[in-house]
Scaffold this active site. Structure first.
Site, short mmCIF file in Angstrom:
data_model
loop_
_atom_site.label_atom_id
_atom_site.label_comp_id
_atom_site.label_asym_id
_atom_site.label_seq_id
_atom_site.Cartn_x
_atom_site.Cartn_y
_atom_site.Cartn_z
N HIS A 193 -13.21 -19.63 5.19
CA HIS A 193 -13.58 -19.73 3.79
C HIS A 193 -12.57 -18.96 2.94
O HIS A 193 -11.83 -18.12 3.46
CB HIS A 193 -15.00 -19.16 3.58
CG HIS A 193 -16.09 -20.04 4.13
ND1 HIS A 193 -17.42 -19.79 3.93
CD2 HIS A 193 -16.02 -21.18 4.87
CE1 HIS A 193 -18.14 -20.73 4.52
NE2 HIS A 193 -17.32 -21.59 5.10
N GLU A 232 -12.77 -16.50 0.96
CA GLU A 232 -12.84 -15.04 1.03
C GLU A 232 -12.11 -14.50 2.25
O GLU A 232 -11.37 -13.51 2.16
CB GLU A 232 -14.32 -14.59 1.09
CG GLU A 232 -15.13 -14.91 -0.17
CD GLU A 232 -15.84 -16.25 -0.10
OE1 GLU A 232 -15.29 -17.19 0.51
OE2 GLU A 232 -16.94 -16.37 -0.67
N CYS A 251 -21.23 -17.41 0.86
CA CYS A 251 -22.22 -17.83 1.84
C CYS A 251 -22.71 -16.60 2.60
O CYS A 251 -22.18 -15.51 2.44
CB CYS A 251 -21.63 -18.86 2.80
SG CYS A 251 -20.57 -18.13 4.07
N CYS A 266 -19.87 -14.81 4.49
CA CYS A 266 -18.95 -14.06 3.64
C CYS A 266 -19.64 -12.87 2.98
O CYS A 266 -19.07 -11.78 2.88
CB CYS A 266 -18.35 -14.99 2.59
SG CYS A 266 -17.25 -16.23 3.29
#
Lengths: 172, 352
Positions: free
Chosen positions: A56, A58, A86, A89
């Protein structure tokens, strides 16, 4: 610059990252990490290219930052991300001790900062909690996701045919 | 809380499946209107109420309850939940439809569908219910062979952990296995001292991805080299696909792995091959944290086995991320596998 325009500048930069993700067929989520009014890391979703569902935005940016900074930098760093982090993360950011998270739109399916779980500030872990505040360029963040999801995703196990889908532009 | 299944009777294993909360919940009821009906009008009444008052989130309930009395069989029909209609409204509706009906009364019925046989046997006493034991939420027991195989993999992890412990490193090991061929796809340790998020699970998922990328690169190189000799245009694409498939078969035979389940076992799902961790199992000494648990959702893991619970764990202890209703992928989790051996091996020092 005043605080409001700073927030907009950084969220605009996160949206630019999301645009880049969109342009290469990745789920359009982007982020920047800001330390002392400087962007120290940028990231966008890279799950399709990497064949790794955990890449992701991040995580992309965090890896970049840890190449040049000690992990302690996160205690004085804010994250600007186009979509609520999410659960994965949000939990990772808690471990890192992020100072604050600003996001565009909520994520009612996966969100870890209040939508599905509240791992940013629940009592499960002993690490410091952090605040997460949504609503920055929310409409832009939603529209780019909708643009993505009306396209067909060839990477899905069973790609859906979406020829009849239309882009909804109304935001509730 | 997971209910204790009879999973691991062999070899003193305490292995237990971690179910969602719907497995352990007690009876909760909701009030509904009901009426008795003459059997010769029953079908007309049922048709009319099903249309006007669909059961929606009470779809686990049957419409009709049959009771024996001195006067023969009495049929009672569930009309609607009391929170969605009123008695006068229902009386009006029945009259409008010219259906003769008995007095309307109320009953308490089960609010939720039963997911275990025990719940079903208890809850259906109130009002007849449907029960689908194979809806995917029911306890699916592991076979003795599966338990034995799981123990073998966990012991591999524990062997590796002893080395880590001797070196003074963080003691956790993740092994990702293809269950179809019972072969190891990747294994990794926890390297959070180098990078705070490099927990064993994150490392292992990254290795599976790297392996798949390399495999695809080598496949496309080989496929491309075959095309340029004699084909181009549309034909080349066909050839490319064909060559690609051929190469896959060779890799398959050579490496005996399930990432390409399509060839070995078409029933396993042709569309899932090589997609993240689809169809793969994870063995882990310590219960994963929330980050790692969600990473396993994103990776579409099939099953997770762990030995030692962690108070902040994401697969049973602090959260049940693997069965959370809003998440788009659910998987089975088994815990306490080789627990006693694991506690001995890691010296009761636990990390996520």
């Amino acid at each position: 610059m005043d605080t409001a325009s700073l927030h907009h500048t950084y969220m605009r930069a996160a949206l630019d990252e999301a645009e880049e993700a969109y342009s290469v067929g990745e789920v359009p989520v982007g982020c920047v990490f800001v330390h002392n009014n400087t962007i120290i890391g940028r990231g966008r979703n890279r799950t399709n290219e990497s064949l790794n569902g955990t890449r992701h935005a991040e995580f992309e940016a965090i890896d970049q930052i840890l190449h040049t900074h000690p992990p302690t930098v996160f205690a004085e760093t804010d994250l600007y991300v186009t979509v609520e982090p999410c659960v994965m993360c949000a939990a990772g950011l808690r471990i890192l001790g992020i100072r604050k998270v600003y996001y565009g739109c909520g994520n009612d399916k996966f969100g870890g900062c209040g939508s599905v779980f509240e791992v940013n500030k629940d009592h499960v872990r002993s690490e410091p909690t952090y605040e997460a505040e949504g609503g920055y360029f929310r409409e832009e963040a939603i529209i780019i996701l909708r643009k993505f999801y009306v396209r067909e995703n060839d990477h899905a196990p069973q790609p859906k045919r979406k020829a009849n889908r239309v882009l909804k532009t109304d935001i509730l | 809380m997971g209910d204790k299944g009879s999973l691991g009777e062999s070899a003193g294993s305490e292995i237990e499946q971690v179910h969602g909360d719907e497995h352990t919940r007690g009876l909760q009821t909701v009030e509904v209107y009901r009426t008795a009906v003459d059997p010769k009008h029953a079908s007309k009444l049922i048709k009319a109420v099903c249309q006007q008052y669909p059961l929606e989130d009470l779809a686990h309930l049957k419409r009709v309850k049959k009771e024996q009395s001195d006067n023969g069989t009495i049929l009672s029909v569930l009309l609607a939940p009391t929170n969605s209609s009123t008695q006068p409204e229902l009386e009006q509706f029945l009259s409008d439809n010219e259906i003769p009906y008995g007095p309307i009364s109320t009953s308490q019925v089960s609010r939720y569908a039963a997911v275990t046989r025990e719940q079903f046997d208890e809850w259906k006493q109130l009002w007849p219910m449907n029960f689908h034991p194979h809806s995917g939420k029911e306890n699916v027991s592991l076979t003795q062979e599966e338990v034995a195989s799981a123990q073998t993999w966990m012991r591999h992890a524990l062997e590796e952990s002893k080395v880590l412990r001797a070196q003074g490193k963080i003691v956790n090991v993740a092994i990702i296995v293809a269950p179809i061929t019972n072969s190891k796809i990747a294994s990794s340790t926890d390297t959070r001292n180098d990078h705070p998020l490099h927990h064993a699970v994150m490392n292992c998922i990254a290795l599976v991805a790297e392996r798949e990328r390399k495999k695809r690169e080598s496949e496309s190189t080989i496929a491309d080299s075959g095309i340029h000799e004699d084909c181009n245009g549309e034909l080349a694409n066909c050839t490319k696909q064909f060559v690609g498939t051929g190469k896959r078969r060779k890799l398959m035979d050579g490496e005996a792995e399930s990432r390409l389940l399509t060839v070995v076992n078409p029933a396993a799902g042709a569309d899932k091959s090589g997609y993240l961790c689809s169809g793969l199992d994870l063995y882990l000494i310590n219960e994963p944290c929330a980050m790692c648990s969600m990473a396993l959702v994103h990776s579409r893991i099939a099953r997770v086995f762990y030995a030692i619970r962690q108070c902040h764990g994401g697969l049973g202890s602090a959260y049940k991320i693997h069965v959370h209703p809003s998440l788009n992928h659910h998987f089975k989790v088994y815990r306490d596998l080789c627990k006693a051996e694991a506690l001995a091996a890691i010296g009761e020092v636990t990390q996520s």
